[in-house]
Design an enzyme around this catalytic site. Structure first.
Site, PDB file in Angstrom:
ATOM      1  N   ASP A  26       0.804  -1.224   0.000  1.00 17.54           N
ATOM      2  CA  ASP A  26       0.000   0.000   0.000  1.00 17.54           C
ATOM      3  C   ASP A  26       0.836   1.274   0.000  1.00 17.54           C
ATOM      4  O   ASP A  26       0.427   2.301   0.541  1.00 17.54           O
ATOM      5  CB  ASP A  26      -0.937   0.008   1.215  1.00 17.54           C
ATOM      6  CG  ASP A  26      -2.083  -0.984   1.054  1.00 17.54           C
ATOM      7  OD1 ASP A  26      -2.684  -0.992  -0.023  1.00 17.54           O
ATOM      8  OD2 ASP A  26      -2.352  -1.737   2.000  1.00 17.54           O
ATOM      9  N   ASP A  68      -7.068  -3.813  -5.535  1.00 16.64           N
ATOM     10  CA  ASP A  68      -6.662  -2.530  -4.949  1.00 16.64           C
ATOM     11  C   ASP A  68      -5.236  -2.150  -5.343  1.00 16.64           C
ATOM     12  O   ASP A  68      -4.890  -0.954  -5.410  1.00 16.64           O
ATOM     13  CB  ASP A  68      -6.722  -2.586  -3.415  1.00 16.64           C
ATOM     14  CG  ASP A  68      -7.922  -3.309  -2.853  1.00 16.64           C
ATOM     15  OD1 ASP A  68      -8.315  -4.349  -3.427  1.00 16.64           O
ATOM     16  OD2 ASP A  68      -8.442  -2.878  -1.814  1.00 16.64           O
TER      17      ASP A  68
END
Length: 414
Positions: free
Chosen positions: A129, A189
């Site tokens: 991330d 994602d």
């Protein structure tokens, strides 16, 4: 969820009375300024209220302070997170957007303070991330200030992200947790973290970044999408052979369902990939994903989706405002690359922002300083269901800025 009067009816009534249509962007940034000042108060209170034992344990583990707000819990309390949390970069990013819009040094100073709390993440190789955390914070900061120190953080973060690349499978590993469920999971994602790599390639000239990003995008395009261009959430790989082991969901309703935020991540990610590479395959993928989203029979009239397009209780299912904001932001940029559908994309994005502003916005000075209500993180785990969540607010402001820039300058790229 009870809705107020649809905004198009309000605007029509105002027009019939000769009242000037409000500036959606201006009004929402004024509202955001009020909310963020309330958020600072709420954050200080949350830090003070944290039990001393938790603070001491965090210090002992060298995890750093509570950095950013993430969501409002069902009981109304503010949930704050440390920099390691995948959402930690969104609040600093929102403050940079406030500075971009207002040019007020108050917001610049606040953004700098919040961004500094995330710097340690540049070396965190235990997460994919990096884009969410570092690019949304330091990336916006560097774009707006040119601070060379920010550039150094971003490049280090990009190099750290490439350590998760698996050559045999052509992907960046997403999670390290739940090893009993999968070998090498990749989530849709992860498409959102490629923008950092493309930036690093443009900045440094190191082709490593470009090759990793393009390979990941192509592998994801090949394995994550069904024939109708809906996306799986999690694909599990054998990192030696590159074979697909399983196709799962983690936050959606079922393995074969279409988790709404996942569709938005894909739309945004492939739009960015086309911008950065000019490869037609990525533009076509983005267009197909857009078509899936807006041709879905379960998409509500206000274009704010339920948390999963296949959730069994529709229309009595929670919405996900965050999926709508990500989609709107992506649509403004996609409109630049598809002249035949430009106005269609812009109209859809405008409709989303107008409906969010009319029916999903928090009360001024309330809701712990968040901007939007009715987002859903993980309904199947009963986590963050129908509450304010920080990334919905981040992409809301980004979409508003893109709307304004597209109208004034003909480009939605910030």
């Amino acid at each position: 969820m009870k809705f107020k009067t649809p905004i198009f009816l309000l605007l029509a009534a105002m027009a019939s009375c000769g009242i000037e249509k409000p500036d959606l962007v201006q009004e929402n940034f004024a509202f955001a300024g009020t909310q963020f000042k309330q958020a600072f108060v709420e954050m200080d209170a949350a830090r003070c209220a944290e039990p001393r034992q938790k603070q001491e344990l965090r210090d002992k583990q060298n995890l750093g302070p509570l950095a950013s707000p993430r969501n409002v819990e069902p009981d109304g309390t503010l949930h704050m997170v440390i920099s390691r949390d995948w959402t930690s970069g969104f609040f600093p990013g929102e403050l940079w957007y406030m500075y971009e819009y207002t040019k007020d040094d108050f917001w610049k100073e606040k953004a700098q303070q919040q961004t500094a709390l995330i710097e340690r993440e540049k070396m965190n190789g235990g997460t994919h991330d990096m884009g969410f955390k570092v690019y949304c914070s330091f990336g916006n900061g560097y774009r707006l200030t040119g601070d060379a120190a920010y550039k150094d953080v971003l490049l280090q973060a990009a190099y750290t992200l490439t350590t998760r690349y698996k050559e045999g499978a052509g992907i960046i590993r997403s999670w390290d947790h739940s090893r009993d469920k999968w070998d090498c999971p990749v989530i849709i994602d992860n498409m959102m973290n490629l923008e950092l790599l493309f930036w690093a390639f443009r900045t440094s000239g190191d082709s490593l970044f470009y090759n990793v990003a393009v390979n990941h995008a192509r592998t994801t395009m090949k394995n994550h999408f069904r024939d109708d261009y809906s996306s799986y959430h999690v694909v599990d790989y054998d990192t030696i052979t590159g074979a697909v082991l399983h196709k799962h969901t983690h936050q959606g309703y079922a393995h074969e369902s279409a988790w709404s935020r996942g569709q938005a991540w894909g739309l945004y990610g492939y739009t960015v990939c086309y911008r950065e590479t000019g490869l037609p395959e990525f533009l076509e993928q983005a267009k197909h994903i857009e078509n899936y989203i807006f041709s879905s029979p379960t998409l509500p009239e206000d274009l704010v989706p339920y948390w999963d397009f296949n959730a069994p209780g529709i229309p009595n299912e929670p919405r996900d405002a965050s999926a709508a904001t990500v989609t709107a932001s992506a649509l403004y940029e996609l409109s630049m690359y598809d002249p035949a559908k430009r106005q269609d994309y812009v109209t859809k994005a405008n409709t989303i922002l107008e409906n969010l502003s009319a029916n999903y916005r928090a009360a001024a000075g309330k809701d712990r300083g968040f901007l939007l209500l009715h987002s859903t993180g993980t309904k199947m785990h009963n986590v963050e269901v129908d509450v304010p969540i920080v990334y919905a607010d981040y992409y809301y402001l980004e979409a508003l800025l893109r709307k304004q820039k597209l109208e004034k300058e003909g480009t939605a790229i910030l």
